[in-house]
Design an enzyme around this catalytic site. Sequence first.
Site, PDB file in Angstrom:
ATOM      1  N   ARG A 163      -3.393  16.032   3.546  1.00  0.00           N
ATOM      2  CA  ARG A 163      -3.374  15.479   4.885  1.00  0.00           C
ATOM      3  C   ARG A 163      -2.278  14.424   4.909  1.00  0.00           C
ATOM      4  O   ARG A 163      -2.019  13.740   3.912  1.00  0.00           O
ATOM      5  CB  ARG A 163      -4.721  14.835   5.240  1.00  0.00           C
ATOM      6  CG  ARG A 163      -5.794  15.832   5.556  1.00  0.00           C
ATOM      7  CD  ARG A 163      -5.517  16.630   6.819  1.00  0.00           C
ATOM      8  NE  ARG A 163      -5.721  15.817   8.023  1.00  0.00           N
ATOM      9  CZ  ARG A 163      -5.392  16.204   9.240  1.00  0.00           C
ATOM     10  NH1 ARG A 163      -4.820  17.379   9.432  1.00  0.00           N
ATOM     11  NH2 ARG A 163      -5.615  15.421  10.289  1.00  0.00           N
ATOM     12  N   ARG A 195     -22.309   9.800  -0.341  1.00  0.00           N
ATOM     13  CA  ARG A 195     -23.118   8.632   0.000  1.00  0.00           C
ATOM     14  C   ARG A 195     -22.325   7.806   1.002  1.00  0.00           C
ATOM     15  O   ARG A 195     -21.108   7.925   1.096  1.00  0.00           O
ATOM     16  CB  ARG A 195     -23.452   7.801  -1.243  1.00  0.00           C
ATOM     17  CG  ARG A 195     -22.248   7.239  -1.953  1.00  0.00           C
ATOM     18  CD  ARG A 195     -22.644   6.517  -3.232  1.00  0.00           C
ATOM     19  NE  ARG A 195     -21.478   5.954  -3.899  1.00  0.00           N
ATOM     20  CZ  ARG A 195     -20.949   4.781  -3.607  1.00  0.00           C
ATOM     21  NH1 ARG A 195     -21.468   4.042  -2.653  1.00  0.00           N
ATOM     22  NH2 ARG A 195     -19.899   4.323  -4.262  1.00  0.00           N
ATOM     23  N   ARG A 214     -25.563  -1.517   4.141  1.00  0.00           N
ATOM     24  CA  ARG A 214     -26.023  -2.818   3.658  1.00  0.00           C
ATOM     25  C   ARG A 214     -27.060  -3.390   4.613  1.00  0.00           C
ATOM     26  O   ARG A 214     -26.843  -3.414   5.814  1.00  0.00           O
ATOM     27  CB  ARG A 214     -24.857  -3.800   3.572  1.00  0.00           C
ATOM     28  CG  ARG A 214     -23.836  -3.467   2.521  1.00  0.00           C
ATOM     29  CD  ARG A 214     -22.831  -4.599   2.398  1.00  0.00           C
ATOM     30  NE  ARG A 214     -21.732  -4.196   1.538  1.00  0.00           N
ATOM     31  CZ  ARG A 214     -20.482  -4.556   1.720  1.00  0.00           C
ATOM     32  NH1 ARG A 214     -20.171  -5.315   2.747  1.00  0.00           N
ATOM     33  NH2 ARG A 214     -19.543  -4.172   0.893  1.00  0.00           N
ATOM     34  N   GLU A 241      -2.020   4.524  13.755  1.00  0.00           N
ATOM     35  CA  GLU A 241      -2.051   5.481  12.658  1.00  0.00           C
ATOM     36  C   GLU A 241      -2.626   6.816  13.147  1.00  0.00           C
ATOM     37  O   GLU A 241      -3.773   6.891  13.574  1.00  0.00           O
ATOM     38  CB  GLU A 241      -2.901   4.919  11.517  1.00  0.00           C
ATOM     39  CG  GLU A 241      -2.852   5.709  10.231  1.00  0.00           C
ATOM     40  CD  GLU A 241      -3.547   4.982   9.092  1.00  0.00           C
ATOM     41  OE1 GLU A 241      -4.530   5.540   8.564  1.00  0.00           O
ATOM     42  OE2 GLU A 241      -3.119   3.860   8.740  1.00  0.00           O
ATOM     43  N   ARG A 267      -6.764   4.368  13.781  1.00  0.00           N
ATOM     44  CA  ARG A 267      -6.890   2.909  13.705  1.00  0.00           C
ATOM     45  C   ARG A 267      -5.599   2.232  14.144  1.00  0.00           C
ATOM     46  O   ARG A 267      -4.538   2.851  14.172  1.00  0.00           O
ATOM     47  CB  ARG A 267      -7.287   2.458  12.305  1.00  0.00           C
ATOM     48  CG  ARG A 267      -6.363   2.877  11.178  1.00  0.00           C
ATOM     49  CD  ARG A 267      -6.923   2.407   9.839  1.00  0.00           C
ATOM     50  NE  ARG A 267      -6.072   2.787   8.730  1.00  0.00           N
ATOM     51  CZ  ARG A 267      -6.258   2.382   7.470  1.00  0.00           C
ATOM     52  NH1 ARG A 267      -7.270   1.598   7.180  1.00  0.00           N
ATOM     53  NH2 ARG A 267      -5.442   2.764   6.505  1.00  0.00           N
ATOM     54  N   ASP A 274      -6.842   4.536  -5.583  1.00  0.00           N
ATOM     55  CA  ASP A 274      -6.651   3.197  -5.045  1.00  0.00           C
ATOM     56  C   ASP A 274      -5.607   2.504  -5.909  1.00  0.00           C
ATOM     57  O   ASP A 274      -5.315   2.941  -7.036  1.00  0.00           O
ATOM     58  CB  ASP A 274      -7.964   2.405  -5.069  1.00  0.00           C
ATOM     59  CG  ASP A 274      -8.915   2.823  -3.956  1.00  0.00           C
ATOM     60  OD1 ASP A 274      -8.412   3.218  -2.877  1.00  0.00           O
ATOM     61  OD2 ASP A 274     -10.137   2.766  -4.157  1.00  0.00           O
ATOM     62  N   TYR A 281      -6.590  11.303  -5.342  1.00  0.00           N
ATOM     63  CA  TYR A 281      -6.469  10.063  -4.586  1.00  0.00           C
ATOM     64  C   TYR A 281      -6.724   8.890  -5.517  1.00  0.00           C
ATOM     65  O   TYR A 281      -7.695   8.867  -6.270  1.00  0.00           O
ATOM     66  CB  TYR A 281      -7.468  10.026  -3.431  1.00  0.00           C
ATOM     67  CG  TYR A 281      -7.371   8.732  -2.651  1.00  0.00           C
ATOM     68  CD1 TYR A 281      -6.349   8.547  -1.727  1.00  0.00           C
ATOM     69  CD2 TYR A 281      -8.260   7.696  -2.881  1.00  0.00           C
ATOM     70  CE1 TYR A 281      -6.228   7.358  -1.029  1.00  0.00           C
ATOM     71  CE2 TYR A 281      -8.150   6.500  -2.193  1.00  0.00           C
ATOM     72  CZ  TYR A 281      -7.139   6.335  -1.266  1.00  0.00           C
ATOM     73  OH  TYR A 281      -7.015   5.167  -0.594  1.00  0.00           O
TER      74      TYR A 281
END
Length: 376
Positions: A257, A180, A184, A308, A288, A358, A356
């Site tokens: 990666r 997904r 917004r 980066e 970025r 957060d 991964y």
Amino acid sequence: MQSDSSPATKPFDYLIVGAGLWGCVFAHQAVKHGKKTLVVDRRGHIGGNTYCENVEGINVHKYGAHIFHTNDKPIWDFVNSFVEFNRYTNSPIANFKGELYNLPFNMNTFYSLWKVKTPEEARAKIAEQVRQADITDPQNLEEQAISLVGTDIYHKLIKGYTEKQWGRKATELPSFIIKRLPVRFTYDNNYFNDKYQGIPIGGYNKLSEGLLEGSEVRLGTDYFANRKELEALAETVVYTGKIDEYFDFRFGSLEYRSLRFEHQLLDQENFQGNAVVNYTEAEVPYTRIIEHKHFEFGTQPKTVVTYEYPQEWTQGAEPYYPINDTRNDEVFRKYKELAENESNVIFGGRLAEYRYYDMHQVIGSALKRTKVLFQS
């Protein structure tokens, strides 16, 4: 492990391998429960990838932007008990061939793309492009993304960035990577939906230092080069490194990666006006540019920016993002079985669990593990 009533035979209860966030939280909870902890890390600093270096009064995120966000109030209260967090809100900008767009995809983005001003107009535009693409069963990431947001958003804001990030064509990437996409239909540039968000005032090192208070810390110490001597010092090993390395790559190396960072100190006050600017065209080699002072609303006369660059992971490089495809998941399953049969060893964190995380998830995982371990 010995019961608390037995005389200690080793100077430490826990040898914690890795001074990253998971190891730091475990160390704090262990010390809180009266345990003696030794934390070792092969790097010359604590904090793992959250480490900040002070340059000209600017806290530089040495391993990429780290923005704390969570909906979990107990975790938010936990981190704020060590250092106060500011009100930073992540509102990245996307640069596509000099055109600027707000992220995540919202009404500001749609206005810049199509000059539509209402949610109804934006929905209709996306629906029209999805209908024209006529993709009923997405077979790869490109088809999945187009079926969700249409062709304009895909080609300008997804395709180039994603292919740089993964080092593969979007048509070669599995569709599940983009199940997904955040869309917004409001004029809201806040990247995260979480209730709590911010950056530690003074940098993440304050958080790591607070978590490690009461633990002995040895930096520049390679666990594998000193394994026998280190393990002789503690009753239990808490391992937060690469799980395949722990087992000497018995089933082969897990794939990741990686990232390369190019830091620049500039003799100017403000380089790009935003903390994070993504470069979404394929021709630009970096994904970025980070301007660190904006994380803490800095007013220093100079600025530090970081370019980066994504890259393939090789031995010796820092592993950042696990490649959770069929092959790697099967290899990890074998290592996990070995880990479950290890005695007096606790595995935890993104590298040991090959997933991964957060930051708030890392903290939650370590708190959950210690809650069970210490029954509190």
